[in-house]
Design a protein around this motif. Structure first.
Motif, PDB file in Angstrom:
ATOM      1  N   LEU A  70     -19.597 -26.610 -19.437  1.00 58.31           N
ATOM      2  CA  LEU A  70     -18.733 -27.784 -19.549  1.00 58.31           C
ATOM      3  C   LEU A  70     -17.620 -27.493 -20.544  1.00 58.31           C
ATOM      4  O   LEU A  70     -17.854 -26.864 -21.578  1.00 58.31           O
ATOM      5  N   VAL A  71     -16.420 -27.929 -20.194  1.00 61.48           N
ATOM      6  CA  VAL A  71     -15.292 -27.908 -21.135  1.00 61.48           C
ATOM      7  C   VAL A  71     -14.785 -29.337 -21.215  1.00 61.48           C
ATOM      8  O   VAL A  71     -14.355 -29.911 -20.214  1.00 61.48           O
ATOM      9  N   ALA A  72     -14.890 -29.928 -22.401  1.00 67.69           N
ATOM     10  CA  ALA A  72     -14.376 -31.278 -22.637  1.00 67.69           C
ATOM     11  C   ALA A  72     -13.082 -31.143 -23.427  1.00 67.69           C
ATOM     12  O   ALA A  72     -13.047 -30.481 -24.469  1.00 67.69           O
ATOM     13  N   ILE A  73     -12.039 -31.726 -22.914  1.00 64.01           N
ATOM     14  CA  ILE A  73     -10.726 -31.651 -23.549  1.00 64.01           C
ATOM     15  C   ILE A  73     -10.429 -32.997 -24.187  1.00 64.01           C
ATOM     16  O   ILE A  73     -10.423 -34.026 -23.504  1.00 64.01           O
ATOM     17  N   ALA A  74     -10.181 -32.982 -25.484  1.00 73.54           N
ATOM     18  CA  ALA A  74      -9.911 -34.214 -26.219  1.00 73.54           C
ATOM     19  C   ALA A  74      -8.467 -34.644 -26.011  1.00 73.54           C
ATOM     20  O   ALA A  74      -7.543 -33.840 -26.118  1.00 73.54           O
ATOM     21  N   PHE A  75      -8.296 -35.906 -25.699  1.00 69.55           N
ATOM     22  CA  PHE A  75      -6.975 -36.526 -25.595  1.00 69.55           C
ATOM     23  C   PHE A  75      -6.826 -37.471 -26.786  1.00 69.55           C
ATOM     24  O   PHE A  75      -7.520 -38.482 -26.848  1.00 69.55           O
ATOM     25  N   PRO A  76      -5.930 -37.160 -27.730  1.00 72.73           N
ATOM     26  CA  PRO A  76      -5.763 -38.053 -28.876  1.00 72.73           C
ATOM     27  C   PRO A  76      -5.109 -39.383 -28.479  1.00 72.73           C
ATOM     28  O   PRO A  76      -5.308 -40.392 -29.146  1.00 72.73           O
ATOM     29  N   ALA A  77      -4.338 -39.377 -27.409  1.00 73.89           N
ATOM     30  CA  ALA A  77      -3.655 -40.578 -26.916  1.00 73.89           C
ATOM     31  C   ALA A  77      -3.411 -40.399 -25.425  1.00 73.89           C
ATOM     32  O   ALA A  77      -3.287 -39.275 -24.939  1.00 73.89           O
ATOM     33  N   TYR A  78      -3.318 -41.497 -24.699  1.00 80.28           N
ATOM     34  CA  TYR A  78      -3.078 -41.386 -23.253  1.00 80.28           C
ATOM     35  C   TYR A  78      -1.713 -40.767 -22.961  1.00 80.28           C
ATOM     36  O   TYR A  78      -1.494 -40.185 -21.906  1.00 80.28           O
ATOM     37  N   SER A  79      -0.796 -40.852 -23.906  1.00 79.95           N
ATOM     38  CA  SER A  79       0.560 -40.333 -23.691  1.00 79.95           C
ATOM     39  C   SER A  79       0.689 -38.841 -23.976  1.00 79.95           C
ATOM     40  O   SER A  79       1.751 -38.268 -23.764  1.00 79.95           O
ATOM     41  N   ASP A  80      -0.374 -38.193 -24.436  1.00 80.95           N
ATOM     42  CA  ASP A  80      -0.345 -36.763 -24.740  1.00 80.95           C
ATOM     43  C   ASP A  80      -0.947 -36.016 -23.557  1.00 80.95           C
ATOM     44  O   ASP A  80      -2.163 -35.946 -23.406  1.00 80.95           O
ATOM     45  N   GLY A  81      -0.104 -35.444 -22.710  1.00 81.72           N
ATOM     46  CA  GLY A  81      -0.561 -34.859 -21.463  1.00 81.72           C
ATOM     47  C   GLY A  81      -0.920 -33.395 -21.496  1.00 81.72           C
ATOM     48  O   GLY A  81      -1.185 -32.802 -20.452  1.00 81.72           O
ATOM     49  N   ARG A  82      -0.981 -32.777 -22.664  1.00 80.25           N
ATOM     50  CA  ARG A  82      -1.287 -31.342 -22.721  1.00 80.25           C
ATOM     51  C   ARG A  82      -2.650 -31.017 -22.113  1.00 80.25           C
ATOM     52  O   ARG A  82      -2.843 -29.940 -21.538  1.00 80.25           O
TER      53      ARG A  82
END
Length: 174
Positions: A70-82
């Motif tokens: 599993l790779v979980a990618i953290a999104f600090p905000a919905y507007s950060d699309g990296r």
């Protein structure tokens, strides 16, 4: 935190560990900073996942992919699309395990997240309360075409579909 997959609510079989000590956890998610140590301590029947910031370059993650489930990618905000770009790179590298988005995404991003290669989305409680599962499922079905090639099940984008429709249309007699 609630977990969604393409069909709605999903049960989470993974347990988060704050460090590399994963002992008897059968499916452990560890932070990026301790991944190498956790993999060194991995038991034969154990599966390991990682939660990483969306700023980690793919080249840093790539050597670990064969050993991860599993790779979980953290999104600090919905507007950060990296994280969307990172998920796409991971899938294109042939990773067949679960890719999870973790953070305050919004339902309007569900179809795109799935097309980028995410299998699940882990939402903070506040986000899940604001947009319940039926709203996510409606949003999933809203978009049937993409602007980027290779992101739809057919592999064709909007422009490709328009070209095909024009080619199939009979030429009007003048």
């Amino acid at each position: 935190m609630p977990l969604l997959d393409r069909n709605g609510s999903a049960e989470d079989r993974w347990t988060r560990s704050e460090g590399a000590a994963i002992g008897n956890i059968p499916a452990a998610i560890v932070p990026w900073e301790v991944l190498a140590a956790a993999l060194d301590a991995q038991e034969p029947e154990q599966v390991i996942g990682v939660i990483l910031p969306n700023s980690v370059p793919f080249s840093a993650l790539e050597p670990f992919l064969p050993r991860l489930a599993l790779v979980a990618i953290a999104f600090p905000a919905y507007s950060d699309g990296r994280g969307f770009s990172l998920a796409r790179q991971i899938r294109r590298a042939g990773f067949a395990g679960e890719i999870r988005a973790s953070g305050p995404l919004i339902a309007d991003q569900f179809a795109y997240a799935l097309s980028c290669g995410f299998d699940t989305i882990e939402l903070p409680e506040a986000s899940a309360a604001r947009q319940p599962v039926p709203q996510w499922l409606r949003a999933r079905d809203t978009f049937s075409a993409t602007y980027q090639r290779g992101y739809s099940e057919s592999g064709r984008n909007v422009l490709d579909q328009r070209r095909a429709a024009r080619a199939a249309a009979p030429i009007a007699a003048e």
